[in-house]
Design a protein around this motif. Structure first.
Motif, PDB file in Angstrom:
ATOM      1  N   ASP A  32       0.859  -1.186   0.000  1.00  0.00           N
ATOM      2  CA  ASP A  32       0.000   0.000   0.000  1.00  0.00           C
ATOM      3  C   ASP A  32       0.896   1.237   0.000  1.00  0.00           C
ATOM      4  N   THR A  33       1.168   1.781  -1.193  1.00  0.00           N
ATOM      5  CA  THR A  33       2.113   2.902  -1.250  1.00  0.00           C
ATOM      6  C   THR A  33       1.531   4.191  -0.678  1.00  0.00           C
ATOM      7  N   GLY A  34       0.202   4.300  -0.648  1.00  0.00           N
ATOM      8  CA  GLY A  34      -0.427   5.480  -0.039  1.00  0.00           C
ATOM      9  C   GLY A  34      -0.010   5.616   1.424  1.00  0.00           C
ATOM     10  N   TYR A  37       3.076   7.780   1.743  1.00  0.00           N
ATOM     11  CA  TYR A  37       2.816   9.228   1.655  1.00  0.00           C
ATOM     12  C   TYR A  37       2.084   9.720   2.906  1.00  0.00           C
ATOM     13  N   ARG A  38       1.192   8.888   3.412  1.00  0.00           N
ATOM     14  CA  ARG A  38       0.472   9.259   4.635  1.00  0.00           C
ATOM     15  C   ARG A  38       1.432   9.371   5.822  1.00  0.00           C
ATOM     16  N   SER A  39       2.422   8.498   5.879  1.00  0.00           N
ATOM     17  CA  SER A  39       3.383   8.542   6.987  1.00  0.00           C
ATOM     18  C   SER A  39       4.216   9.814   6.910  1.00  0.00           C
ATOM     19  N   VAL A 104       9.520  14.672  -2.177  1.00  0.00           N
ATOM     20  CA  VAL A 104       8.850  13.585  -1.453  1.00  0.00           C
ATOM     21  C   VAL A 104       8.756  12.354  -2.351  1.00  0.00           C
ATOM     22  N   ARG A 105       8.419  12.565  -3.614  1.00  0.00           N
ATOM     23  CA  ARG A 105       8.259  11.435  -4.536  1.00  0.00           C
ATOM     24  C   ARG A 105       9.610  10.754  -4.777  1.00  0.00           C
ATOM     25  N   ALA A 106      10.654  11.573  -4.909  1.00  0.00           N
ATOM     26  CA  ALA A 106      11.985  11.005  -5.117  1.00  0.00           C
ATOM     27  C   ALA A 106      12.406  10.207  -3.883  1.00  0.00           C
ATOM     28  N   GLY A 125      -1.447   2.462  -5.770  1.00  0.00           N
ATOM     29  CA  GLY A 125      -1.049   3.853  -5.606  1.00  0.00           C
ATOM     30  C   GLY A 125      -1.651   4.735  -6.675  1.00  0.00           C
ATOM     31  N   ARG A 126      -0.865   5.725  -7.108  1.00  0.00           N
ATOM     32  CA  ARG A 126      -1.343   6.660  -8.130  1.00  0.00           C
ATOM     33  C   ARG A 126      -0.462   6.637  -9.371  1.00  0.00           C
ATOM     34  N   ASP A 127       0.813   6.307  -9.165  1.00  0.00           N
ATOM     35  CA  ASP A 127       1.795   6.390 -10.262  1.00  0.00           C
ATOM     36  C   ASP A 127       2.591   5.110 -10.374  1.00  0.00           C
ATOM     37  N   ILE A 128       2.027   3.991  -9.944  1.00  0.00           N
ATOM     38  CA  ILE A 128       2.797   2.746  -9.948  1.00  0.00           C
ATOM     39  C   ILE A 128       3.023   2.295 -11.397  1.00  0.00           C
ATOM     40  N   ARG A 176     -11.837  17.215  -4.055  1.00  0.00           N
ATOM     41  CA  ARG A 176     -10.660  18.075  -3.906  1.00  0.00           C
ATOM     42  C   ARG A 176      -9.369  17.266  -4.068  1.00  0.00           C
ATOM     43  N   ARG A 177      -9.363  16.060  -3.497  1.00  0.00           N
ATOM     44  CA  ARG A 177      -8.164  15.225  -3.599  1.00  0.00           C
ATOM     45  C   ARG A 177      -7.940  14.753  -5.035  1.00  0.00           C
ATOM     46  N   ASP A 178      -9.020  14.370  -5.712  1.00  0.00           N
ATOM     47  CA  ASP A 178      -8.904  13.969  -7.128  1.00  0.00           C
ATOM     48  C   ASP A 178      -8.228  15.076  -7.915  1.00  0.00           C
ATOM     49  N   GLN A 180      -6.367  17.568  -6.840  1.00  0.00           N
ATOM     50  CA  GLN A 180      -4.961  17.751  -6.480  1.00  0.00           C
ATOM     51  C   GLN A 180      -4.090  16.646  -7.069  1.00  0.00           C
ATOM     52  N   ASP A 181      -4.558  15.400  -6.941  1.00  0.00           N
ATOM     53  CA  ASP A 181      -3.735  14.261  -7.377  1.00  0.00           C
ATOM     54  C   ASP A 181      -3.589  14.217  -8.907  1.00  0.00           C
ATOM     55  N   MET A 182      -4.633  14.700  -9.611  1.00  0.00           N
ATOM     56  CA  MET A 182      -4.595  14.591 -11.072  1.00  0.00           C
ATOM     57  C   MET A 182      -3.914  15.766 -11.753  1.00  0.00           C
ATOM     58  N   THR A 183      -3.823  16.886 -11.043  1.00  0.00           N
ATOM     59  CA  THR A 183      -3.287  18.082 -11.715  1.00  0.00           C
ATOM     60  C   THR A 183      -1.881  18.448 -11.260  1.00  0.00           C
ATOM     61  N   ARG A 184      -1.322  17.692 -10.306  1.00  0.00           N
ATOM     62  CA  ARG A 184       0.035  18.043  -9.872  1.00  0.00           C
ATOM     63  C   ARG A 184       1.015  17.773 -11.015  1.00  0.00           C
ATOM     64  N   GLU A 185       2.148  18.487 -10.948  1.00  0.00           N
ATOM     65  CA  GLU A 185       3.091  18.380 -12.069  1.00  0.00           C
ATOM     66  C   GLU A 185       3.878  17.083 -12.055  1.00  0.00           C
TER      67      GLU A 185
HETATM   68  O1   DC Z   1      -4.219   5.778  -1.504  1.00  0.00           O
HETATM   69  P1   DC Z   1      -4.256   6.738  -0.328  1.00  0.00           P
HETATM   70  O2   DC Z   1      -5.563   7.443  -0.147  1.00  0.00           O
HETATM   71  O3   DC Z   1      -3.784   6.089   0.940  1.00  0.00           O
HETATM   72  O4   DC Z   1      -3.168   7.869  -0.713  1.00  0.00           O
HETATM   73  C1   DC Z   1      -2.907   8.978   0.113  1.00  0.00           C
HETATM   74  C2   DC Z   1      -2.349  10.133  -0.720  1.00  0.00           C
HETATM   75  O5   DC Z   1      -1.055   9.785  -1.189  1.00  0.00           O
HETATM   76  C3   DC Z   1      -3.171  10.496  -1.955  1.00  0.00           C
HETATM   77  O6   DC Z   1      -3.746  11.792  -1.833  1.00  0.00           O
HETATM   78  C4   DC Z   1      -2.226  10.513  -3.103  1.00  0.00           C
HETATM   79  C5   DC Z   1      -0.908  10.120  -2.548  1.00  0.00           C
HETATM   80  N1   DC Z   1      -0.311   8.988  -3.255  1.00  0.00           N
HETATM   81  C6   DC Z   1       0.474   9.274  -4.335  1.00  0.00           C
HETATM   82  O7   DC Z   1       0.615  10.443  -4.700  1.00  0.00           O
HETATM   83  N2   DC Z   1       1.110   8.263  -4.989  1.00  0.00           N
HETATM   84  C7   DC Z   1       0.951   6.998  -4.612  1.00  0.00           C
HETATM   85  N3   DC Z   1       1.601   6.022  -5.263  1.00  0.00           N
HETATM   86  C8   DC Z   1       0.100   6.675  -3.519  1.00  0.00           C
HETATM   87  C9   DC Z   1      -0.529   7.707  -2.869  1.00  0.00           C
END
Ligand code: DC
Length: 222
Positions: A32-34, A37-39, A104-106, A125-128, A176-178, A180-185
């Protein structure tokens, strides 16, 4: 050679529940990669790190790891198990914010790749599929309508007694999260070109699991 299954998609699409089931069916490790990021989000809230520079500095010496306890994935900051603490709305919203930062991503990229190189995984995750494991054997983009996703999240939070948010508030957070997550660079949430789209809006859990297992079996030729 380990097999890698990447499941990406917006929050509340059922990624973690389904990824866990698929992993159990196949005998793979669920990642669970989220939670990573949550940590980081929790660590930054504790440090009062708000600006980009403060967050980047806050990564210095931060140790985040996964450990398996009774077959369940737990996430640790140093020696502290934060698996439950990272599920509050405050940590959730800040996770979306911190996850937009390239630093953070790096910071998390190598850790995720290392885990996937050591064993067969179902990683969500989001970018796996797009960034972390672009060569994954199976890529699934799991989604559902915002209303359905918010309702699932709302019911889950009620059941676990972890929030007093109304459905409308949960829906507003989801949208709001969608956004943010979809429009970040850096590494925005998007469907990889070679990912299979799975829409679970009209499916229950067991129907969704069947759909995903069908996709996995087809891709793996099993
Ligand atoms: O899947 P989640 O709701 O636990 O993810 C928490 C936040 O982490 C979510 O807003 C986006 C970010 N995230 C990410 O950017 N890339 C990932 N691979 C997993 C999560």
């Amino acid at each position: 050679m380990p097999t890698r299954i990447a499941i990406d998609g917006p929050s509340g699409a059922g990624k973690s529940t389904l990824a866990k089931r698929i992993a159990a069916n196949l005998g793979f490790v669920y990642v669970d990669t989220g939670a990573l990021y949550r940590s980081i989000s929790l660590a930054m809230l504790r440090k009062n790190a708000v600006s980009d520079a403060e967050i980047e500095q806050g990564l210095d010496g931060l140790e985040i790891s996964f450990r398996h306890i009774d077959g369940q994935q737990h996430v640790f900051i140093g020696e502290e198990d934060v698996s439950d603490l990272i599920r509050t709305p405050e940590v959730t919203m800040n996770a979306s914010r911190v996850s937009a930062l390239p630093a953070v991503r790096a910071f998390l990229l190598e850790l995720q790749r290392k885990i996937a190189s050591e064993q067969s995984v179902v990683m969500d995750g989001r970018d796996i599929g797009t960034v972390v494991l672009p060569d994954a054997e199976v890529k699934i983009y799991l989604t559902a309508s915002a209303g359905k996703r918010a309702m699932r999240r709302f019911l889950e939070m009620q059941e676990k007694h972890i929030s007093t948010q109304t459905y409308e508030e949960v829906l507003a957070d989801v949208i709001r999260r969608d956004q943010q997550d979809m429009t970040r660079e850096t590494a925005p949430l998007k469907q990889a070109e070679d990912a299979v789209l799975a829409d679970t809006s009209e499916l229950d859990l067991s129907g969704s699991e069947q759909l995903l297992m069908k996709i996995v079996k087809e891709k793996l030729g099993a």
